[in-house]
Write a protein that holds these residues in place. Structure first.
Motif, PDB file in Angstrom:
ATOM      1  N   ASP A   1      26.709  -0.351  16.202  1.00 38.74           N
ATOM      2  CA  ASP A   1      27.459  -1.566  15.909  1.00 38.74           C
ATOM      3  C   ASP A   1      27.994  -1.538  14.483  1.00 38.74           C
ATOM      4  OD1 ASP A   1      27.352  -4.552  14.759  1.00 38.74           O
ATOM      5  OD2 ASP A   1      27.799  -4.646  16.912  1.00 38.74           O
ATOM      6  N   ASP A   2      29.320  -1.583  14.340  1.00 33.34           N
ATOM      7  CA  ASP A   2      29.950  -1.523  13.025  1.00 33.34           C
ATOM      8  C   ASP A   2      29.469  -2.633  12.096  1.00 33.34           C
ATOM      9  OD1 ASP A   2      31.515   0.733  13.466  1.00 33.34           O
ATOM     10  OD2 ASP A   2      33.166  -0.425  14.311  1.00 33.34           O
ATOM     11  N   ASN A   3      29.424  -3.863  12.597  1.00 34.01           N
ATOM     12  CA  ASN A   3      29.031  -4.999  11.766  1.00 34.01           C
ATOM     13  C   ASN A   3      27.585  -4.892  11.322  1.00 34.01           C
ATOM     14  OD1 ASN A   3      31.548  -6.259  11.843  1.00 34.01           O
ATOM     15  ND2 ASN A   3      31.074  -7.334  13.743  1.00 34.01           N
ATOM     16  N   SER A   4      26.716  -4.429  12.223  1.00 29.74           N
ATOM     17  CA  SER A   4      25.303  -4.276  11.887  1.00 29.74           C
ATOM     18  C   SER A   4      25.119  -3.251  10.774  1.00 29.74           C
ATOM     19  CB  SER A   4      24.508  -3.844  13.125  1.00 29.74           C
ATOM     20  OG  SER A   4      23.162  -3.568  12.776  1.00 29.74           O
ATOM     21  N   VAL A   5      25.803  -2.129  10.878  1.00 31.63           N
ATOM     22  CA  VAL A   5      25.688  -1.077   9.866  1.00 31.63           C
ATOM     23  C   VAL A   5      26.269  -1.538   8.538  1.00 31.63           C
ATOM     24  CG1 VAL A   5      26.413   1.265   9.240  1.00 31.63           C
ATOM     25  CG2 VAL A   5      25.656   0.772  11.577  1.00 31.63           C
ATOM     26  N   LYS A   6      27.406  -2.232   8.592  1.00 36.19           N
ATOM     27  CA  LYS A   6      28.025  -2.746   7.367  1.00 36.19           C
ATOM     28  C   LYS A   6      27.105  -3.746   6.671  1.00 36.19           C
ATOM     29  CE  LYS A   6      32.253  -4.966   5.631  1.00 36.19           C
ATOM     30  NZ  LYS A   6      31.586  -6.096   4.940  1.00 36.19           N
ATOM     31  N   THR A   7      26.516  -4.647   7.449  1.00 41.08           N
ATOM     32  CA  THR A   7      25.595  -5.633   6.882  1.00 41.08           C
ATOM     33  C   THR A   7      24.390  -4.954   6.248  1.00 41.08           C
ATOM     34  OG1 THR A   7      26.266  -7.307   8.495  1.00 41.08           O
ATOM     35  CG2 THR A   7      24.149  -7.628   7.400  1.00 41.08           C
ATOM     36  N   ALA A   8      23.872  -3.933   6.913  1.00 45.52           N
ATOM     37  CA  ALA A   8      22.726  -3.185   6.376  1.00 45.52           C
ATOM     38  C   ALA A   8      23.080  -2.522   5.055  1.00 45.52           C
ATOM     39  CB  ALA A   8      22.268  -2.139   7.386  1.00 45.52           C
ATOM     40  N   SER A   9      24.280  -1.956   4.985  1.00 46.48           N
ATOM     41  CA  SER A   9      24.693  -1.258   3.764  1.00 46.48           C
ATOM     42  C   SER A   9      24.819  -2.223   2.590  1.00 46.48           C
ATOM     43  CB  SER A   9      26.019  -0.523   3.980  1.00 46.48           C
ATOM     44  OG  SER A   9      27.094  -1.433   4.130  1.00 46.48           O
ATOM     45  N   GLU A  10      25.127  -3.474   2.871  1.00 47.39           N
ATOM     46  CA  GLU A  10      25.292  -4.476   1.819  1.00 47.39           C
ATOM     47  C   GLU A  10      23.950  -4.968   1.280  1.00 47.39           C
ATOM     48  OE1 GLU A  10      27.670  -7.302   3.878  1.00 47.39           O
ATOM     49  OE2 GLU A  10      29.570  -6.241   3.483  1.00 47.39           O
ATOM     50  N   LYS A  11      22.870  -4.659   1.983  1.00 45.33           N
ATOM     51  CA  LYS A  11      21.539  -5.096   1.558  1.00 45.33           C
ATOM     52  C   LYS A  11      20.816  -4.050   0.707  1.00 45.33           C
ATOM     53  CE  LYS A  11      20.823  -8.143   5.539  1.00 45.33           C
ATOM     54  NZ  LYS A  11      19.994  -8.427   6.741  1.00 45.33           N
ATOM     55  N   ILE A  12      21.432  -2.882   0.568  1.00 43.70           N
ATOM     56  CA  ILE A  12      20.809  -1.795  -0.190  1.00 43.70           C
ATOM     57  C   ILE A  12      21.698  -1.448  -1.377  1.00 43.70           C
ATOM     58  CG2 ILE A  12      20.077   0.624  -0.090  1.00 43.70           C
ATOM     59  CD1 ILE A  12      19.479   0.213   2.879  1.00 43.70           C
ATOM     60  N   ASP A  13      21.105  -1.399  -2.562  1.00 43.79           N
ATOM     61  CA  ASP A  13      21.911  -1.113  -3.746  1.00 43.79           C
ATOM     62  C   ASP A  13      21.642   0.264  -4.346  1.00 43.79           C
ATOM     63  OD1 ASP A  13      19.393  -1.622  -4.663  1.00 43.79           O
ATOM     64  OD2 ASP A  13      19.972  -3.167  -6.106  1.00 43.79           O
ATOM     65  N   VAL A  14      20.547   0.893  -3.946  1.00 42.29           N
ATOM     66  CA  VAL A  14      20.215   2.238  -4.421  1.00 42.29           C
ATOM     67  C   VAL A  14      19.709   3.049  -3.235  1.00 42.29           C
ATOM     68  CG1 VAL A  14      18.735   3.635  -5.902  1.00 42.29           C
ATOM     69  CG2 VAL A  14      19.621   1.452  -6.744  1.00 42.29           C
ATOM     70  N   LEU A  15      20.204   4.291  -3.083  1.00 46.86           N
ATOM     71  CA  LEU A  15      19.743   5.135  -1.989  1.00 46.86           C
ATOM     72  C   LEU A  15      19.811   6.602  -2.401  1.00 46.86           C
ATOM     73  CD1 LEU A  15      18.725   4.901   0.945  1.00 46.86           C
ATOM     74  CD2 LEU A  15      21.061   5.397   1.699  1.00 46.86           C
ATOM     75  N   ASP A  16      18.713   7.302  -2.187  1.00 43.14           N
ATOM     76  CA  ASP A  16      18.634   8.719  -2.526  1.00 43.14           C
ATOM     77  C   ASP A  16      18.562   9.621  -1.296  1.00 43.14           C
ATOM     78  OD1 ASP A  16      18.136   8.617  -5.603  1.00 43.14           O
ATOM     79  OD2 ASP A  16      16.724   7.160  -4.765  1.00 43.14           O
TER      80      ASP A  16
ATOM     81  N   THR B   1      25.269   8.345  14.081  1.00 44.70           N
ATOM     82  CA  THR B   1      24.938   9.089  12.861  1.00 44.70           C
ATOM     83  C   THR B   1      26.120   9.128  11.912  1.00 44.70           C
ATOM     84  OG1 THR B   1      23.255  10.462  13.947  1.00 44.70           O
ATOM     85  CG2 THR B   1      24.305  11.369  11.973  1.00 44.70           C
ATOM     86  N   SER B   2      27.311   9.373  12.450  1.00 44.43           N
ATOM     87  CA  SER B   2      28.516   9.393  11.630  1.00 44.43           C
ATOM     88  C   SER B   2      28.778   8.025  11.013  1.00 44.43           C
ATOM     89  CB  SER B   2      29.720   9.810  12.486  1.00 44.43           C
ATOM     90  OG  SER B   2      30.925   9.661  11.773  1.00 44.43           O
ATOM     91  N   ARG B   3      28.604   6.977  11.804  1.00 42.52           N
ATOM     92  CA  ARG B   3      28.854   5.616  11.326  1.00 42.52           C
ATOM     93  C   ARG B   3      27.928   5.273  10.156  1.00 42.52           C
ATOM     94  NH1 ARG B   3      28.469   3.272  15.914  1.00 42.52           N
ATOM     95  NH2 ARG B   3      30.675   2.805  16.263  1.00 42.52           N
ATOM     96  N   VAL B   4      26.654   5.575  10.307  1.00 45.48           N
ATOM     97  CA  VAL B   4      25.680   5.272   9.254  1.00 45.48           C
ATOM     98  C   VAL B   4      25.944   6.116   8.012  1.00 45.48           C
ATOM     99  CG1 VAL B   4      23.236   5.375   8.626  1.00 45.48           C
ATOM    100  CG2 VAL B   4      23.912   4.493  10.874  1.00 45.48           C
ATOM    101  N   THR B   5      26.210   7.390   8.203  1.00 47.31           N
ATOM    102  CA  THR B   5      26.454   8.284   7.067  1.00 47.31           C
ATOM    103  C   THR B   5      27.652   7.815   6.253  1.00 47.31           C
ATOM    104  OG1 THR B   5      25.504  10.152   8.284  1.00 47.31           O
ATOM    105  CG2 THR B   5      26.902  10.667   6.384  1.00 47.31           C
ATOM    106  N   GLN B   6      28.721   7.478   6.923  1.00 42.29           N
ATOM    107  CA  GLN B   6      29.917   7.020   6.220  1.00 42.29           C
ATOM    108  C   GLN B   6      29.664   5.708   5.483  1.00 42.29           C
ATOM    109  OE1 GLN B   6      33.324   6.950   8.809  1.00 42.29           O
ATOM    110  NE2 GLN B   6      33.211   9.131   9.268  1.00 42.29           N
TER     111      GLN B   6
END
Length: 242
Positions: free
Chosen positions: A62-77, A113-118
């Motif tokens: 789900d595009d919206n779910s992944v986008k929302t998740a990405s907005e909740k994380i500010d640092v990722l290694d 996997t591609s959606r999350v990675t991007q």
């Protein structure tokens, strides 16, 4: 403290991987499609004294779910693309599988996997040592699947799952190539046959699989990139042919 996102981490290999990374001192974003299941998994980890963990609701389809998740994380290694499905009911062979089963498996295992990675690539680029691990499987190896001498050659072919993971492997190759001149390390890792819901309880311990994943999620700058590893298939060097 380095931070890790693991998709599909509320149970099985993903959960075991989260636990091991927490024990090693990492901060873990535990990705789960169900917020309730994710919260329950986090509670279990915190009950063991592993406090540096939080649930992130993320549906990789789900595009919206992944986008929302990405907005909740500010640092990722580190990104561990663990979420996956087997594609249907056993044996879902090439002649028996439905188009819907193929579509569902590719939607999660490859497109997801591609959606999350991007969605998270820009955050990862800010890390000094960014790592991406895509969970694959030895049955996604074209070389092994076509080798009559391979021990699993005469097993049911699991065409849906294997085809989707072969496509994931190709995605991994291209991703590693595109990031070849950076500090990224991108690899595909087969955790081995593991006793989870995914395998209907067949296989080894999830902790063993988690160690295999964590090994390549935490490699240093001298480590490999653009490779395919399966300790179960090749205990000596672990690298296997695509």
């Amino acid at each position: 403290m380095k931070k890790v996102l693991i998709t599909g981490a509320n149970k099985g290999i993903g959960f075991a991987t989260a636990k091991l990374l927490l024990q090693k001192g990492y901060y873990v974003y535990l990705g789960s499609r169900s917020i309730q299941n994710g919260a329950s998994a986090v509670d279990k980890l915190k009950a063991e004294g592993l406090a540096n963990v939080e649930c992130i609701q993320i549906d990789v389809t789900d595009d919206n779910s992944v986008k929302t998740a990405s907005e909740k994380i500010d640092v990722l290694d580190i990104l561990i693309n663990n979420a996956g499905i087997n594609g249907g009911n056993d044996p879902y062979t090439a002649l028996e599988a439905t188009p819907a089963e193929f579509q569902a498996a590719f939607n999660v295992n490859v497109i997801g996997t591609s959606r999350v990675t991007q969605a998270f690539i820009d955050l990862l680029k800010k890390s000094e040592e960014p790592r991406i691990v895509n969970l694959s499987t030895s049955v996604g190896s074209l070389a092994l699947q076509s080798d009559p001498n391979w021990p699993a050659y005469n097993y049911a072919k699991y065409a849906v799952y294997a085809a989707s993971k072969a496509a994931l492997n190709m995605y991994t190759i291209h991703l590693a190539y595109e990031l070849r001149d950076t500090n990224f390390k991108v690899n595909a890792v087969c955790p081995g046959l593991t006793a989870t819901d995914f395998t209907f309880g067949n296989g080894g311990e999830a902790e063993t699989a988690a160690r295999r994943v964590v090994k390549y999620a935490t490699i240093d700058q001298n480590g490999p990139t653009g490779k395919f590893f399966s300790e179960e298939t090749n205990p000596k060097t672990e690298e296997i042919n695509w």
